[in-house]
Design a protein around this motif. Sequence first.
Motif, PDB file in Angstrom:
ATOM      1  N   HIS A 150       0.948  -1.189   0.079  1.00 12.71           N
ATOM      2  CA  HIS A 150       0.112   0.050   0.117  1.00 12.71           C
ATOM      3  C   HIS A 150       1.144   1.238  -0.213  1.00 12.71           C
ATOM      4  CE1 HIS A 150      -2.984   2.056   1.243  1.00 12.71           C
ATOM      5  NE2 HIS A 150      -2.687   3.288   1.851  1.00 12.71           N
ATOM      6  N   SER A 151       0.753   2.081  -0.077  1.00  7.05           N
ATOM      7  CA  SER A 151       1.602   3.504  -0.391  1.00  7.05           C
ATOM      8  C   SER A 151       0.151   4.247  -0.164  1.00  7.05           C
ATOM      9  CB  SER A 151       2.010   3.833  -1.776  1.00  7.05           C
ATOM     10  OG  SER A 151       1.377   3.625  -2.917  1.00  7.05           O
ATOM     11  N   VAL A 152       0.957   5.692   0.542  1.00  2.70           N
ATOM     12  CA  VAL A 152       0.361   6.942   0.605  1.00  2.70           C
ATOM     13  C   VAL A 152       1.343   8.528   0.009  1.00  2.70           C
ATOM     14  CG1 VAL A 152      -0.799   8.761   2.172  1.00  2.70           C
ATOM     15  CG2 VAL A 152      -1.027   5.987   2.071  1.00  2.70           C
ATOM     16  N   ALA A 153       0.069   9.057  -0.528  1.00  2.96           N
ATOM     17  CA  ALA A 153       1.201  10.331  -1.410  1.00  2.96           C
ATOM     18  C   ALA A 153       0.218  11.593  -0.831  1.00  2.96           C
ATOM     19  CB  ALA A 153       1.351  10.355  -2.765  1.00  2.96           C
ATOM     20  N   ALA A 154       0.437  12.559   0.224  1.00  2.00           N
ATOM     21  CA  ALA A 154      -0.226  13.366   0.491  1.00  2.00           C
ATOM     22  C   ALA A 154      -0.233  14.477  -0.733  1.00  2.00           C
ATOM     23  CB  ALA A 154       1.303  14.434   1.266  1.00  2.00           C
ATOM     24  N   MET A 155       0.888  14.779  -1.828  1.00  2.00           N
ATOM     25  CA  MET A 155       0.821  15.876  -2.786  1.00  2.00           C
ATOM     26  C   MET A 155       0.759  14.597  -4.422  1.00  2.00           C
ATOM     27  SD  MET A 155      -0.197  18.146  -1.563  1.00  2.00           S
ATOM     28  CE  MET A 155      -1.119  18.545   0.332  1.00  2.00           C
ATOM     29  N   ASP A 161       3.753  17.650   8.226  1.00  2.96           N
ATOM     30  CA  ASP A 161       1.500  17.870   8.441  1.00  2.96           C
ATOM     31  C   ASP A 161       1.579  17.705   6.887  1.00  2.96           C
ATOM     32  OD1 ASP A 161       2.813  19.034  10.752  1.00  2.96           O
ATOM     33  OD2 ASP A 161       2.845  20.501  10.070  1.00  2.96           O
ATOM     34  N   LEU A 162       1.583  18.020   5.759  1.00  2.00           N
ATOM     35  CA  LEU A 162       0.846  17.590   4.589  1.00  2.00           C
ATOM     36  C   LEU A 162       0.719  15.993   4.646  1.00  2.00           C
ATOM     37  CD1 LEU A 162       2.687  20.210   1.669  1.00  2.00           C
ATOM     38  CD2 LEU A 162       0.659  20.439   3.014  1.00  2.00           C
ATOM     39  N   LEU A 163       1.492  14.947   5.362  1.00  2.00           N
ATOM     40  CA  LEU A 163       1.962  13.842   4.802  1.00  2.00           C
ATOM     41  C   LEU A 163       0.672  13.164   6.017  1.00  2.00           C
ATOM     42  CD1 LEU A 163       2.538  10.915   3.508  1.00  2.00           C
ATOM     43  CD2 LEU A 163       4.897  11.562   4.926  1.00  2.00           C
ATOM     44  N   ILE A 164       0.745  14.240   7.217  1.00  2.00           N
ATOM     45  CA  ILE A 164       0.055  13.440   8.344  1.00  2.00           C
ATOM     46  C   ILE A 164      -1.246  13.491   7.669  1.00  2.00           C
ATOM     47  CG2 ILE A 164      -0.574  14.230  10.843  1.00  2.00           C
ATOM     48  CD1 ILE A 164       2.062  14.199  11.299  1.00  2.00           C
ATOM     49  N   ALA A 165      -1.290  14.711   7.656  1.00  2.00           N
ATOM     50  CA  ALA A 165      -2.853  14.841   6.953  1.00  2.00           C
ATOM     51  C   ALA A 165      -3.517  13.373   6.366  1.00  2.00           C
ATOM     52  CB  ALA A 165      -3.440  16.413   6.280  1.00  2.00           C
ATOM     53  N   ARG A 166      -2.945  12.792   5.215  1.00  2.00           N
ATOM     54  CA  ARG A 166      -3.512  12.046   4.684  1.00  2.00           C
ATOM     55  C   ARG A 166      -3.269  10.221   5.097  1.00  2.00           C
ATOM     56  NH1 ARG A 166      -4.203  12.733  -0.747  1.00  2.00           N
ATOM     57  NH2 ARG A 166      -5.373  10.862  -0.827  1.00  2.00           N
ATOM     58  N   MET A 201       7.365   2.271   4.843  1.00  2.00           N
ATOM     59  CA  MET A 201       8.684   3.083   5.009  1.00  2.00           C
ATOM     60  C   MET A 201       8.491   4.812   4.179  1.00  2.00           C
ATOM     61  SD  MET A 201       9.415   0.499   1.920  1.00  2.00           S
ATOM     62  CE  MET A 201       8.118   0.808   0.866  1.00  2.00           C
ATOM     63  N   LEU A 202       9.577   5.670   4.723  1.00  2.00           N
ATOM     64  CA  LEU A 202       9.006   6.978   4.563  1.00  2.00           C
ATOM     65  C   LEU A 202      10.046   8.058   3.326  1.00  2.00           C
ATOM     66  CD1 LEU A 202       7.462   9.663   7.068  1.00  2.00           C
ATOM     67  CD2 LEU A 202       9.159   9.826   5.618  1.00  2.00           C
ATOM     68  N   ASP A 203       9.627   7.579   2.871  1.00  2.00           N
ATOM     69  CA  ASP A 203      10.709   8.959   1.899  1.00  2.00           C
ATOM     70  C   ASP A 203      10.550  10.783   1.309  1.00  2.00           C
ATOM     71  OD1 ASP A 203      12.918   9.373   0.311  1.00  2.00           O
ATOM     72  OD2 ASP A 203      12.520   7.627  -1.430  1.00  2.00           O
ATOM     73  N   ASP A 204      10.396  10.877   0.652  1.00  2.00           N
ATOM     74  CA  ASP A 204       9.785  12.857   0.052  1.00  2.00           C
ATOM     75  C   ASP A 204       9.506  12.432  -1.415  1.00  2.00           C
ATOM     76  OD1 ASP A 204      12.523  11.784  -0.936  1.00  2.00           O
ATOM     77  OD2 ASP A 204      13.345  13.505  -0.979  1.00  2.00           O
ATOM     78  N   VAL A 205      10.147  11.594  -2.261  1.00  2.00           N
ATOM     79  CA  VAL A 205       9.033  11.757  -3.380  1.00  2.00           C
ATOM     80  C   VAL A 205       9.315  10.196  -4.238  1.00  2.00           C
ATOM     81  CG1 VAL A 205       9.592  12.987  -5.635  1.00  2.00           C
ATOM     82  CG2 VAL A 205       9.671  14.224  -3.861  1.00  2.00           C
ATOM     83  N   GLY A 234       4.189   2.722   1.909  1.00  2.00           N
ATOM     84  CA  GLY A 234       5.511   3.921   1.627  1.00  2.00           C
ATOM     85  C   GLY A 234       4.409   4.912   1.744  1.00  2.00           C
ATOM     86  N   TRP A 235       4.898   5.687   2.820  1.00  2.00           N
ATOM     87  CA  TRP A 235       4.739   6.639   2.894  1.00  2.00           C
ATOM     88  C   TRP A 235       5.385   7.564   2.476  1.00  2.00           C
ATOM     89  CZ3 TRP A 235       3.180   7.154   9.279  1.00  2.00           C
ATOM     90  CH2 TRP A 235       2.467   6.279   9.708  1.00  2.00           C
ATOM     91  N   VAL A 236       4.788   8.921   1.174  1.00  2.00           N
ATOM     92  CA  VAL A 236       5.634  10.054   0.631  1.00  2.00           C
ATOM     93  C   VAL A 236       5.146  10.828   0.639  1.00  2.00           C
ATOM     94  CG1 VAL A 236       6.978   8.400  -1.352  1.00  2.00           C
ATOM     95  CG2 VAL A 236       4.741   9.212  -1.340  1.00  2.00           C
ATOM     96  N   VAL A 237       5.536  12.016   0.534  1.00  2.00           N
ATOM     97  CA  VAL A 237       4.958  14.140   0.424  1.00  2.00           C
ATOM     98  C   VAL A 237       4.443  13.863  -0.383  1.00  2.00           C
ATOM     99  CG1 VAL A 237       5.558  15.973   1.061  1.00  2.00           C
ATOM    100  CG2 VAL A 237       7.156  14.409   2.326  1.00  2.00           C
ATOM    101  N   ALA A 238       5.667  13.683  -1.557  1.00  2.00           N
ATOM    102  CA  ALA A 238       4.922  13.385  -3.102  1.00  2.00           C
ATOM    103  C   ALA A 238       4.839  12.470  -4.159  1.00  2.00           C
ATOM    104  CB  ALA A 238       5.452  14.594  -3.554  1.00  2.00           C
TER     105      ALA A 238
END
Length: 226
Positions: free
Chosen positions: A61-66, A93-98, A184-188, A212-216
């Motif tokens: 699974h993955s989550v992308a905030a933006m 904060d952008l990521l946590i919101a998602r 796993m957390l990464d920026d992009v 996978g958690w990513v900001v973008a």
Amino acid sequence: MQALFKNNCLLCGASATGDFCASCRDSLPHSPPHQCAVCALPLAESRICGACLAKPPAFDHSVAAMSYAFPVDALLHSLKYQANLAMASVLADLLIARIDPDALPDFIVPMPLHPARLRERGFNQALEIARRVSRKSGVALLPGICRRIKDTPSQTGLPWKEREKNIRNAFSCEADLGGKHVAMLDDVMTTGATLNELAKALRKSGAAHVSGWVVARTLSSHDKFP
């Protein structure tokens, strides 16, 4: 008293109660409403895309905030290439919101940098974001259990098809993660090749579920949702 907590919007300078005024927050490149549940690429409806069904990655699974577009790309560059470490909190904060608070993992593992790259940059942008996400979500951070053992060329300059080959066997993980859910957390995230290789290492250490958690999330021109 409320006025004491007002800030200036990072983008337009207007009065804001958080990092952004309401107008600028609404205009951010938010992820599309329907995405593949695995790779986070946009779809006409929320499901698993054909590519992930045909060749499932090592993560579930993955989550992308933006979406990786202006101004989020500029905020990420400010952290990564200008050492604006204060930006890590904004991006976290952008990521946590998602992130679904009812489906939190057992641990967060930030994307590791090779020691040579870490010496060059002086910090790991993924770790800086992960520290803040861990603190605000309450999920334990495991920053040292995985290592990047291959100093590979930057993925940014490679064609998409070459990225999987470039990053192959780049990580090792030294921990007992038997039965655990690890994020796993990464920026992009661009092709997902780097996250996939790290997920393989986590699986070898016994992780039962890997997110996978990513900001973008980078979208190619044909991936952009209308």
